[in-house]
Write a protein that holds these residues in place. Sequence first.
Motif, PDB file in Angstrom:
ATOM      1  N   SER A 149     -60.498 -39.389 -27.261  1.00  0.00           N
ATOM      2  CA  SER A 149     -60.541 -40.741 -27.804  1.00  0.00           C
ATOM      3  C   SER A 149     -59.786 -41.672 -26.867  1.00  0.00           C
ATOM      4  O   SER A 149     -59.098 -41.222 -25.929  1.00  0.00           O
ATOM      5  CB  SER A 149     -59.897 -40.777 -29.188  1.00  0.00           C
ATOM      6  OG  SER A 149     -58.495 -40.561 -29.087  1.00  0.00           O
ATOM      7  N   GLY A 150     -59.895 -42.990 -27.131  1.00  0.00           N
ATOM      8  CA  GLY A 150     -59.165 -43.938 -26.306  1.00  0.00           C
ATOM      9  C   GLY A 150     -57.670 -43.681 -26.315  1.00  0.00           C
ATOM     10  O   GLY A 150     -57.015 -43.700 -25.266  1.00  0.00           O
ATOM     11  N   GLY A 151     -57.122 -43.413 -27.489  1.00  0.00           N
ATOM     12  CA  GLY A 151     -55.692 -43.143 -27.590  1.00  0.00           C
ATOM     13  C   GLY A 151     -55.292 -41.861 -26.888  1.00  0.00           C
ATOM     14  O   GLY A 151     -54.228 -41.782 -26.264  1.00  0.00           O
ATOM     15  N   GLU A 152     -56.139 -40.842 -26.973  1.00  0.00           N
ATOM     16  CA  GLU A 152     -55.853 -39.566 -26.309  1.00  0.00           C
ATOM     17  C   GLU A 152     -55.863 -39.731 -24.792  1.00  0.00           C
ATOM     18  O   GLU A 152     -55.053 -39.125 -24.077  1.00  0.00           O
ATOM     19  CB  GLU A 152     -56.851 -38.515 -26.763  1.00  0.00           C
ATOM     20  CG  GLU A 152     -56.644 -38.077 -28.207  1.00  0.00           C
ATOM     21  CD  GLU A 152     -57.854 -37.368 -28.798  1.00  0.00           C
ATOM     22  OE1 GLU A 152     -57.706 -36.786 -29.883  1.00  0.00           O
ATOM     23  OE2 GLU A 152     -58.941 -37.397 -28.174  1.00  0.00           O
ATOM     24  N   LYS A 153     -56.786 -40.552 -24.295  1.00  0.00           N
ATOM     25  CA  LYS A 153     -56.833 -40.794 -22.851  1.00  0.00           C
ATOM     26  C   LYS A 153     -55.555 -41.494 -22.379  1.00  0.00           C
ATOM     27  O   LYS A 153     -55.027 -41.182 -21.310  1.00  0.00           O
ATOM     28  CB  LYS A 153     -58.060 -41.643 -22.496  1.00  0.00           C
ATOM     29  CG  LYS A 153     -59.377 -40.894 -22.606  1.00  0.00           C
ATOM     30  CD  LYS A 153     -60.555 -41.784 -22.240  1.00  0.00           C
ATOM     31  CE  LYS A 153     -61.868 -41.025 -22.317  1.00  0.00           C
ATOM     32  NZ  LYS A 153     -63.037 -41.864 -21.961  1.00  0.00           N
ATOM     33  N   LYS A 154     -55.071 -42.444 -23.174  1.00  0.00           N
ATOM     34  CA  LYS A 154     -53.858 -43.158 -22.784  1.00  0.00           C
ATOM     35  C   LYS A 154     -52.635 -42.244 -22.840  1.00  0.00           C
ATOM     36  O   LYS A 154     -51.735 -42.337 -22.005  1.00  0.00           O
ATOM     37  CB  LYS A 154     -53.658 -44.384 -23.680  1.00  0.00           C
ATOM     38  CG  LYS A 154     -54.764 -45.439 -23.545  1.00  0.00           C
ATOM     39  CD  LYS A 154     -54.896 -45.943 -22.115  1.00  0.00           C
ATOM     40  CE  LYS A 154     -56.063 -46.918 -21.944  1.00  0.00           C
ATOM     41  NZ  LYS A 154     -55.826 -48.210 -22.555  1.00  0.00           N
ATOM     42  N   ASP A 175     -52.100 -50.774 -23.419  1.00  0.00           N
ATOM     43  CA  ASP A 175     -52.180 -50.991 -24.862  1.00  0.00           C
ATOM     44  C   ASP A 175     -53.612 -51.174 -25.357  1.00  0.00           C
ATOM     45  O   ASP A 175     -53.857 -51.199 -26.563  1.00  0.00           O
ATOM     46  CB  ASP A 175     -51.345 -52.203 -25.260  1.00  0.00           C
ATOM     47  CG  ASP A 175     -51.681 -53.457 -24.444  1.00  0.00           C
ATOM     48  OD1 ASP A 175     -52.218 -53.314 -23.332  1.00  0.00           O
ATOM     49  OD2 ASP A 175     -51.381 -54.566 -24.902  1.00  0.00           O
ATOM     50  N   SER A 176     -54.572 -51.281 -24.453  1.00  0.00           N
ATOM     51  CA  SER A 176     -55.963 -51.540 -24.837  1.00  0.00           C
ATOM     52  C   SER A 176     -56.527 -50.389 -25.662  1.00  0.00           C
ATOM     53  O   SER A 176     -56.488 -49.231 -25.263  1.00  0.00           O
ATOM     54  CB  SER A 176     -56.816 -51.741 -23.583  1.00  0.00           C
ATOM     55  OG  SER A 176     -58.166 -51.901 -23.922  1.00  0.00           O
ATOM     56  N   GLY A 177     -57.050 -50.719 -26.845  1.00  0.00           N
ATOM     57  CA  GLY A 177     -57.707 -49.723 -27.673  1.00  0.00           C
ATOM     58  C   GLY A 177     -56.792 -48.821 -28.470  1.00  0.00           C
ATOM     59  O   GLY A 177     -57.260 -47.851 -29.083  1.00  0.00           O
ATOM     60  N   LEU A 178     -55.494 -49.113 -28.498  1.00  0.00           N
ATOM     61  CA  LEU A 178     -54.557 -48.261 -29.223  1.00  0.00           C
ATOM     62  C   LEU A 178     -54.261 -48.817 -30.605  1.00  0.00           C
ATOM     63  O   LEU A 178     -54.070 -50.024 -30.777  1.00  0.00           O
ATOM     64  CB  LEU A 178     -53.235 -48.147 -28.455  1.00  0.00           C
ATOM     65  CG  LEU A 178     -53.279 -47.504 -27.068  1.00  0.00           C
ATOM     66  CD1 LEU A 178     -51.880 -47.441 -26.474  1.00  0.00           C
ATOM     67  CD2 LEU A 178     -53.899 -46.111 -27.126  1.00  0.00           C
ATOM     68  N   ASP A 179     -54.199 -47.925 -31.598  1.00  0.00           N
ATOM     69  CA  ASP A 179     -53.724 -48.357 -32.904  1.00  0.00           C
ATOM     70  C   ASP A 179     -52.195 -48.399 -32.878  1.00  0.00           C
ATOM     71  O   ASP A 179     -51.567 -48.062 -31.864  1.00  0.00           O
ATOM     72  CB  ASP A 179     -54.258 -47.456 -34.024  1.00  0.00           C
ATOM     73  CG  ASP A 179     -53.805 -46.000 -33.905  1.00  0.00           C
ATOM     74  OD1 ASP A 179     -52.729 -45.731 -33.316  1.00  0.00           O
ATOM     75  OD2 ASP A 179     -54.525 -45.114 -34.407  1.00  0.00           O
ATOM     76  N   VAL A 180     -51.595 -48.803 -33.987  1.00  0.00           N
ATOM     77  CA  VAL A 180     -50.148 -49.020 -34.008  1.00  0.00           C
ATOM     78  C   VAL A 180     -49.373 -47.743 -33.700  1.00  0.00           C
ATOM     79  O   VAL A 180     -48.418 -47.751 -32.911  1.00  0.00           O
ATOM     80  CB  VAL A 180     -49.712 -49.591 -35.373  1.00  0.00           C
ATOM     81  CG1 VAL A 180     -48.203 -49.673 -35.458  1.00  0.00           C
ATOM     82  CG2 VAL A 180     -50.320 -50.968 -35.594  1.00  0.00           C
ATOM     83  N   ASP A 181     -49.786 -46.626 -34.289  1.00  0.00           N
ATOM     84  CA  ASP A 181     -49.067 -45.372 -34.070  1.00  0.00           C
ATOM     85  C   ASP A 181     -49.188 -44.897 -32.630  1.00  0.00           C
ATOM     86  O   ASP A 181     -48.205 -44.484 -32.007  1.00  0.00           O
ATOM     87  CB  ASP A 181     -49.578 -44.285 -35.020  1.00  0.00           C
ATOM     88  CG  ASP A 181     -49.215 -44.555 -36.469  1.00  0.00           C
ATOM     89  OD1 ASP A 181     -48.170 -45.199 -36.699  1.00  0.00           O
ATOM     90  OD2 ASP A 181     -49.974 -44.141 -37.367  1.00  0.00           O
ATOM     91  N   ALA A 182     -50.415 -44.951 -32.086  1.00  0.00           N
ATOM     92  CA  ALA A 182     -50.627 -44.529 -30.703  1.00  0.00           C
ATOM     93  C   ALA A 182     -49.879 -45.436 -29.737  1.00  0.00           C
ATOM     94  O   ALA A 182     -49.313 -44.966 -28.736  1.00  0.00           O
ATOM     95  CB  ALA A 182     -52.118 -44.519 -30.378  1.00  0.00           C
TER      96      ALA A 182
END
Length: 259
Positions: A149-154, A175-182
């Motif tokens: 996912s986007g967060g996993e890639k970051k 920070d692009s594509g991350l939710d608050v927790d990520a």
Amino acid sequence: MATLEIKDLYASVETKEGRKQILKGASLTVNSGETHAIMGPNGSGKSTLAYTLAGHPKYIVDSGQALLDGQDLLKMTADERAHAGLFLAMQYPVEVPGVSMTNFLRTAKTEIDGKAPAIRAWSKELNGAMKRLRMDPKFASRSVNEGFSGGEKKRAEVLQLELLKPKFAVLDETDSGLDVDALRIVSEGVNRAKDNTGLGILMVTHYTRILRYIKPDIVHVFANGRFVKTGGPELADELEESGYDQYLPEGSDSESALA
């Protein structure tokens, strides 16, 4: 103390309409332990600056210098820049099918350090870093970014940052594509890397939300291919209130600016 100096940098890109100059005299100095936030409207050249520093072949340097401890990065290949201590966290990390995260990271670490890390110590360091980033251990055996996912890639980008220990990190819209927790977990990883190594950070972002977690020492406004204003952390709050219109070329706006 390490120093990254960007001196009057001009760079272009080839388009269907011909060569277009994006960077127009960018100059900046970043020292070890400093965090610089680079903010600006869409199409201002922020990502072009990041990729030009990293050595992306798409971008053509017209003139200027980028020096890391006096060494001219612009005369180096991309891997030589990494050896010198420069790291780029990409806005859109690429997938590398068939190459496991474990092999990728150990190969990169070997190249950077000039020797392979001891297996037992490396496994402990890798597992510890993944645990801190709340990454499932199974990701170590998966192909680089494939199906992430986007967060996993970051998180994978920050995992590289923690393990490779560069002198300077350029974070292109991490920070692009991350939710608050990520966002919080990724930011904690960046802060941890800085605390452990004293690296300098250039953080490209549109928004102030990541600056609540990664506190900048200096904030720059980047518009029309150059740095046009510099201030303290309060400048980011001013931009949040007033936007970027005052920094745009006459006759354009932040939505229509070209990349």
